[in-house]
Design an enzyme around this catalytic site. Structure first.
Site, PDB file in Angstrom:
ATOM      1  N   ARG A 256       0.848  -1.204   0.000  1.00 52.32           N
ATOM      2  CA  ARG A 256       0.000   0.000   0.000  1.00 52.32           C
ATOM      3  C   ARG A 256       0.887   1.261   0.000  1.00 52.32           C
ATOM      4  NH1 ARG A 256      -0.920   4.832   2.539  1.00 52.32           N
ATOM      5  NH2 ARG A 256      -0.515   3.825   4.558  1.00 52.32           N
ATOM      6  N   ASP A 257       1.473   1.553   1.124  1.00 52.10           N
ATOM      7  CA  ASP A 257       2.254   2.789   1.266  1.00 52.10           C
ATOM      8  C   ASP A 257       3.433   2.818   0.294  1.00 52.10           C
ATOM      9  OD1 ASP A 257       3.100   5.192   2.283  1.00 52.10           O
ATOM     10  OD2 ASP A 257       3.907   4.387   4.147  1.00 52.10           O
TER      11      ASP A 257
ATOM     12  N   HIS B 203       5.904   4.322  12.893  1.00 52.82           N
ATOM     13  CA  HIS B 203       6.065   4.339  11.430  1.00 52.82           C
ATOM     14  C   HIS B 203       7.168   5.352  11.091  1.00 52.82           C
ATOM     15  CE1 HIS B 203       4.057   4.031   7.339  1.00 52.82           C
ATOM     16  NE2 HIS B 203       4.766   5.134   7.164  1.00 52.82           N
TER      17      HIS B 203
ATOM     18  N   HIS C 174      10.304   6.841   8.617  1.00 56.73           N
ATOM     19  CA  HIS C 174      10.940   6.937   7.295  1.00 56.73           C
ATOM     20  C   HIS C 174      12.443   7.060   7.510  1.00 56.73           C
ATOM     21  CE1 HIS C 174       7.051   8.417   5.171  1.00 56.73           C
ATOM     22  NE2 HIS C 174       6.883   7.301   5.836  1.00 56.73           N
TER      23      HIS C 174
ATOM     24  N   CYS D  82       5.936   9.587   1.690  1.00 56.44           N
ATOM     25  CA  CYS D  82       4.703  10.366   1.730  1.00 56.44           C
ATOM     26  C   CYS D  82       4.544  11.107   0.411  1.00 56.44           C
ATOM     27  CB  CYS D  82       4.766  11.361   2.876  1.00 56.44           C
ATOM     28  SG  CYS D  82       3.451  12.575   2.801  1.00 56.44           S
TER      29      CYS D  82
ATOM     30  N   ASN E 167      10.206   4.542   3.300  1.00 59.95           N
ATOM     31  CA  ASN E 167       9.975   3.920   4.595  1.00 59.95           C
ATOM     32  C   ASN E 167      11.202   3.136   5.011  1.00 59.95           C
ATOM     33  OD1 ASN E 167       7.035   4.268   5.384  1.00 59.95           O
ATOM     34  ND2 ASN E 167       6.781   3.551   3.274  1.00 59.95           N
TER      35      ASN E 167
END
Lengths: 305, 305
Positions: free
Chosen positions: A15-16, A207, A209, A240, A250
């Site tokens: 997803r991300d 979460h 990065h 993002c 990430n």
């Protein structure tokens, strides 16, 4: 880190990760990726996002992707459900065990990123959460910009904490505190997580990065404080879409697993296989691998993992 | 990490970094680099290597580089002095406060890398160390491959420890334990450093490469065990010329300082200035910057350092 016996990894690559790639994978390729990731031993995978095909073509047909998956006994499948229309697509998906919602600790980031005010985003959650809970689903909420916002700069910790408490009251069972622009340092992490001590750590995921190369250090700091749930993305994909694309990445799942194994924490994940999945994915996407471990393994044969 | 108030950084870029670069800098450029690094607040800099100009052209004229430096009250200048001929060049250098010698915990790496057996390298040290100590110089010895060797694989900890004890008896005051091929994991670090507990940590420096993205994590593990001296290289230059060139880079000084400041440990180093020195150097060398922090700063303006 002493005493930690297990760490829970939430794989957000499908997803991300994929939503930030210029190339779109087919439904078949995305299903295959998820299945390969699960086969390495990962226990939670965010599989996609229920958004309109035109808005985010990388996430098109997430319903079809998830319809091809079977409810798993060993791996939680989740997906981003940003609004009520998305919920109408998601609610019939048998394999879905957790929905993920997205808001921000920063008002301006919420407005720029989600296109609504913070209070409007909570109003939307107030509709979706009860519906999802009635179906027996778990609820994750991303709280972005906890350590800083590209528009507002520093974000008030008390504001984040109040928002977190509200979300838990609303029925969210997992908050993913996101360092959306990758600026958290260890002392800031300590400050924020100390402020969050009123919330049981089992409800908190982190979460990070790797913008400034500190993601691994940040994870260690969190583990030192007893937090055990971390988001990461295969091959370090993602970041993002509304921050500068070059800012992120990430934390790579391969690097996180390598750290954990190096610390003597078993994950049940086959790290060689995981690296292989990441390398194949990067070939498909015509991009370089952002996992340091994988880059290293590609260049030598002596490293034992 | 709690309780650590200061950390000592040994900047090895002008030696370990530059010697691995395809482009050679002039004497003037190298002097300027060292002066710029010192101006950021760094307190120890390895300035070069006294080797023959033909063997390692990147390190040619190290005597001329160091002759242009003045003895510093705030920064220790050191240089690699691999043999007696090198010592004859080094001994007259006023600015030199520490010599560095190089051996290995692995017999085969010693033979391949230094071109002599381990016992022969110790014999050479037995000649140079007393001469250097008679001049009031400090002695650093690099002990490479402590965490593994490209030729031998795992290296016996007891062998490393015995070698370390011998070197300290011979008059070495700082041992730099090097993870030459960048394979150390946190639990291995714990095992080795626990074995080294018979040696006062003030005599130990740690030298990590970032091959697998774990250098920062490794530093944190060492600090957790009370070790406070770390080698790093501006812009993450360097690595081991006899290992695969793609395997490394050293830990970037910028990233190390960013970690320390993030942990609330003051270094007295101007991090913005340090990043600027690294970026200029990379332009000179026509190479990309291997500091994650610098890469991140190049791409955004919101990061506060």
């Amino acid at each position: 880190m002493n005493g930690l016996e297990s760490v829970h990894i939430v794989e957000v690559g499908p997803r991300d990760g994929l939503q930030n790639e210029p190339r779109c994978l087919s439904v078949h390729q995305r299903v295959s990726l998820i299945q390969q990731l699960e086969a390495t031993g990962l226990k939670e995978i965010e599989c996609g996002s229920f958004v309109s095909n035109s808005k985010l073509p990388q996430m098109a047909d997430t319903d079809k992707v998830m319809a091809r998956l079977s409810l798993s006994q060993t791996c939680i499948y989740s997906a981003l459900v940003p609004n009520q229309k998305a919920w109408s697509q998601a609610e019939g998906i048998e394999a879905l065990q957790r929905i993920a919602l997205f808001t921000s600790a920063s008002e301006l980031f919420c407005q720029h990123n989600i296109g609504c005010s913070l209070s409007e985003s909570l109003k939307a959650f107030a509709v979706i959460i009860p519906l999802a809970k009635a179906k027996g689903l778990k609820i994750r909420v991303y709280l972005s910009c906890v350590w800083g916002c590209p528009y507002e700069g520093r974000v008030d910790i008390n504001q984040s904490l109040a928002l977190a408490a509200t979300l838990l009251e609303m029925g969210c069972d997992q908050l993913s505190l996101a360092d959306t622009i990758g600026i958290a340092t260890q002392s800031q992490i300590k400050t924020v997580l100390t402020a969050f001590k009123s919330i049981d750590s089992e409800h908190i995921a982190l979460h990070f990065h790797n913008s400034s190369g500190m993601a691994i250090a940040n994870v260690m700091q969190c583990m030192d404080m007893g937090f055990v749930t971390f988001d990461s993305a295969i091959a370090g994909l993602g970041g993002c879409p509304f921050a500068n694309a070059l800012d992120s990445g990430n934390l790579a799942t391969e690097d996180l697993v390598y750290l954990l194994h190096g610390l003597g924490i078993e994950t049940g994940i086959d790290l060689k296989q995981l690296c292989s999945v990441g390398n194949s994915l990067c070939q498909l996407l015509h991009r370089s691998n952002a996992s340091r471990l994988s880059l290293s393994l590609l260049n030598k044969s002596t490293l034992v993992i």
